[in-house]
Design a protein around this motif. Structure first.
Motif, PDB file in Angstrom:
ATOM      1  N   GLN A 251      10.634  -5.298   1.651  1.00 54.94           N
ATOM      2  CA  GLN A 251      11.520  -4.793   0.601  1.00 54.94           C
ATOM      3  C   GLN A 251      12.218  -5.963  -0.067  1.00 54.94           C
ATOM      4  OE1 GLN A 251      14.286  -1.786   1.902  1.00 54.94           O
ATOM      5  NE2 GLN A 251      14.590  -1.061  -0.192  1.00 54.94           N
ATOM      6  N   ALA A 252      11.955  -6.114  -1.348  1.00 58.29           N
ATOM      7  CA  ALA A 252      12.606  -7.141  -2.151  1.00 58.29           C
ATOM      8  C   ALA A 252      13.883  -6.560  -2.751  1.00 58.29           C
ATOM      9  CB  ALA A 252      11.661  -7.610  -3.255  1.00 58.29           C
ATOM     10  N   PRO A 253      14.830  -7.410  -3.127  1.00 57.52           N
ATOM     11  CA  PRO A 253      16.085  -6.918  -3.709  1.00 57.52           C
ATOM     12  C   PRO A 253      15.834  -6.031  -4.925  1.00 57.52           C
ATOM     13  CG  PRO A 253      16.281  -9.228  -3.178  1.00 57.52           C
ATOM     14  CD  PRO A 253      14.839  -8.874  -2.968  1.00 57.52           C
ATOM     15  N   GLY A 254      16.464  -4.863  -4.931  1.00 60.27           N
ATOM     16  CA  GLY A 254      16.337  -3.968  -6.064  1.00 60.27           C
ATOM     17  C   GLY A 254      15.040  -3.191  -6.144  1.00 60.27           C
ATOM     18  N   LYS A 255      14.203  -3.342  -5.124  1.00 63.94           N
ATOM     19  CA  LYS A 255      12.910  -2.643  -5.133  1.00 63.94           C
ATOM     20  C   LYS A 255      12.773  -1.737  -3.920  1.00 63.94           C
ATOM     21  CE  LYS A 255      10.352  -6.128  -7.737  1.00 63.94           C
ATOM     22  NZ  LYS A 255       9.118  -6.951  -7.791  1.00 63.94           N
ATOM     23  N   GLN A 256      11.829  -0.803  -4.016  1.00 62.15           N
ATOM     24  CA  GLN A 256      11.570   0.085  -2.888  1.00 62.15           C
ATOM     25  C   GLN A 256      10.798  -0.658  -1.800  1.00 62.15           C
ATOM     26  OE1 GLN A 256       9.674   3.718  -4.166  1.00 62.15           O
ATOM     27  NE2 GLN A 256      11.592   4.560  -4.935  1.00 62.15           N
ATOM     28  N   ARG A 257      10.909  -0.145  -0.597  1.00 62.14           N
ATOM     29  CA  ARG A 257      10.147  -0.705   0.511  1.00 62.14           C
ATOM     30  C   ARG A 257       8.656  -0.438   0.267  1.00 62.14           C
ATOM     31  NH1 ARG A 257      12.572   0.013   6.451  1.00 62.14           N
ATOM     32  NH2 ARG A 257      14.336  -0.668   5.166  1.00 62.14           N
ATOM     33  N   GLU A 258       7.845  -1.479   0.423  1.00 61.80           N
ATOM     34  CA  GLU A 258       6.420  -1.330   0.137  1.00 61.80           C
ATOM     35  C   GLU A 258       5.570  -1.723   1.328  1.00 61.80           C
ATOM     36  OE1 GLU A 258       5.173  -3.842  -3.103  1.00 61.80           O
ATOM     37  OE2 GLU A 258       5.481  -5.681  -1.965  1.00 61.80           O
ATOM     38  N   PHE A 259       4.408  -1.123   1.383  1.00 64.73           N
ATOM     39  CA  PHE A 259       3.445  -1.369   2.454  1.00 64.73           C
ATOM     40  C   PHE A 259       2.843  -2.759   2.326  1.00 64.73           C
ATOM     41  CE2 PHE A 259       0.172  -0.606   5.448  1.00 64.73           C
ATOM     42  CZ  PHE A 259      -1.031  -1.012   4.890  1.00 64.73           C
ATOM     43  N   VAL A 260       2.651  -3.400   3.482  1.00 65.16           N
ATOM     44  CA  VAL A 260       2.002  -4.709   3.518  1.00 65.16           C
ATOM     45  C   VAL A 260       0.685  -4.634   4.287  1.00 65.16           C
ATOM     46  CG1 VAL A 260       2.175  -7.100   4.292  1.00 65.16           C
ATOM     47  CG2 VAL A 260       4.194  -5.948   3.337  1.00 65.16           C
ATOM     48  N   ALA A 261       0.765  -4.189   5.545  1.00 64.03           N
ATOM     49  CA  ALA A 261      -0.441  -4.143   6.384  1.00 64.03           C
ATOM     50  C   ALA A 261      -0.222  -3.185   7.546  1.00 64.03           C
ATOM     51  CB  ALA A 261      -0.783  -5.533   6.913  1.00 64.03           C
ATOM     52  N   ALA A 262      -1.316  -2.621   8.045  1.00 63.88           N
ATOM     53  CA  ALA A 262      -1.245  -1.715   9.187  1.00 63.88           C
ATOM     54  C   ALA A 262      -2.422  -1.967  10.108  1.00 63.88           C
ATOM     55  CB  ALA A 262      -1.224  -0.269   8.729  1.00 63.88           C
ATOM     56  N   LEU A 263      -2.239  -1.566  11.361  1.00 63.47           N
ATOM     57  CA  LEU A 263      -3.234  -1.833  12.400  1.00 63.47           C
ATOM     58  C   LEU A 263      -3.292  -0.645  13.342  1.00 63.47           C
ATOM     59  CD1 LEU A 263      -5.051  -4.120  13.556  1.00 63.47           C
ATOM     60  CD2 LEU A 263      -3.064  -4.889  14.847  1.00 63.47           C
ATOM     61  N   SER A 264      -4.498  -0.235  13.684  1.00 62.27           N
ATOM     62  CA  SER A 264      -4.661   0.905  14.578  1.00 62.27           C
ATOM     63  C   SER A 264      -4.228   0.568  16.013  1.00 62.27           C
ATOM     64  CB  SER A 264      -6.123   1.357  14.577  1.00 62.27           C
ATOM     65  OG  SER A 264      -6.967   0.287  15.010  1.00 62.27           O
ATOM     66  N   LYS A 265      -4.212   1.599  16.842  1.00 60.76           N
ATOM     67  CA  LYS A 265      -3.698   1.452  18.208  1.00 60.76           C
ATOM     68  C   LYS A 265      -4.454   0.405  19.022  1.00 60.76           C
ATOM     69  CE  LYS A 265      -2.375   6.293  18.054  1.00 60.76           C
ATOM     70  NZ  LYS A 265      -2.629   7.673  18.566  1.00 60.76           N
ATOM     71  N   ASN A 266      -5.747   0.342  18.838  1.00 61.95           N
ATOM     72  CA  ASN A 266      -6.543  -0.619  19.604  1.00 61.95           C
ATOM     73  C   ASN A 266      -6.859  -1.885  18.816  1.00 61.95           C
ATOM     74  OD1 ASN A 266      -8.462   0.175  17.758  1.00 61.95           O
ATOM     75  ND2 ASN A 266      -9.926   0.942  19.255  1.00 61.95           N
ATOM     76  N   GLY A 267      -6.319  -1.962  17.607  1.00 63.64           N
ATOM     77  CA  GLY A 267      -6.524  -3.146  16.787  1.00 63.64           C
ATOM     78  C   GLY A 267      -7.846  -3.177  16.049  1.00 63.64           C
ATOM     79  N   GLY A 268      -8.618  -2.104  16.136  1.00 64.62           N
ATOM     80  CA  GLY A 268      -9.944  -2.113  15.538  1.00 64.62           C
ATOM     81  C   GLY A 268      -9.983  -1.815  14.058  1.00 64.62           C
ATOM     82  N   THR A 269      -8.930  -1.226  13.542  1.00 61.92           N
ATOM     83  CA  THR A 269      -8.883  -0.857  12.124  1.00 61.92           C
ATOM     84  C   THR A 269      -7.655  -1.466  11.478  1.00 61.92           C
ATOM     85  OG1 THR A 269      -9.995   1.239  12.568  1.00 61.92           O
ATOM     86  CG2 THR A 269      -8.802   1.044  10.487  1.00 61.92           C
TER      87      THR A 269
END
Length: 122
Positions: free
Chosen positions: A39-57
């Motif tokens: 989240q940058a100042p004055g902006k909405q929180r945005e997605f960067v990266a995600a990882l599955s439970k086992n790290g495979g996705t």
């Protein structure tokens, strides 16, 4: 209850690298998908990266694809974000999040850390 604590933020120059870490206090860390948002100042929180439970996705925002890498160590209850070729527009508070599935939707995540500041100057 899941507690998440981020670390590794700082002030760097354009083109530099940083590695963020998130330590999770939870008994079943491997049962959670993990993600990073910012989240940058004055902006909405945005997605960067995600990882599955086992790290495979993995799932990345277009703005960081090819520059950032998300990874996890289920034995150590940690998730990391390796950030390369940093740009001024990457400046933000970075948050670690835990939830059931590795989506880009912030509302699917149940637990959040307090955030760590990343500042990239030109």
């Amino acid at each position: 209850q899941v507690q998440l604590v981020e670390s590794g933020g700082g002030s760097v120059q354009t083109g530099d690298s940083l590695r963020l870490s998130c330590a999770a206090s939870v008994r079943a860390f491997s049962s959670y998908a993990m993600a990073w948002f910012r989240q940058a100042p004055g902006k909405q929180r945005e997605f960067v990266a995600a990882l599955s439970k086992n790290g495979g996705t993995t799932n990345y925002a277009d703005s960081v694809k090819g520059r950032f890498t998300i990874s996890r160590d289920n034995a150590k209850n940690t998730v990391s974000l390796e950030m390369n070729s940093l740009k001024p527009e990457d400046t933000a508070v970075y948050y670690c999040a835990a939830g059931p599935i590795p989506t880009s939707n912030r509302w699917t995540y149940n637990y959040w850390g307090q955030g760590t500041q990343v500042t990239v100057s030109s």
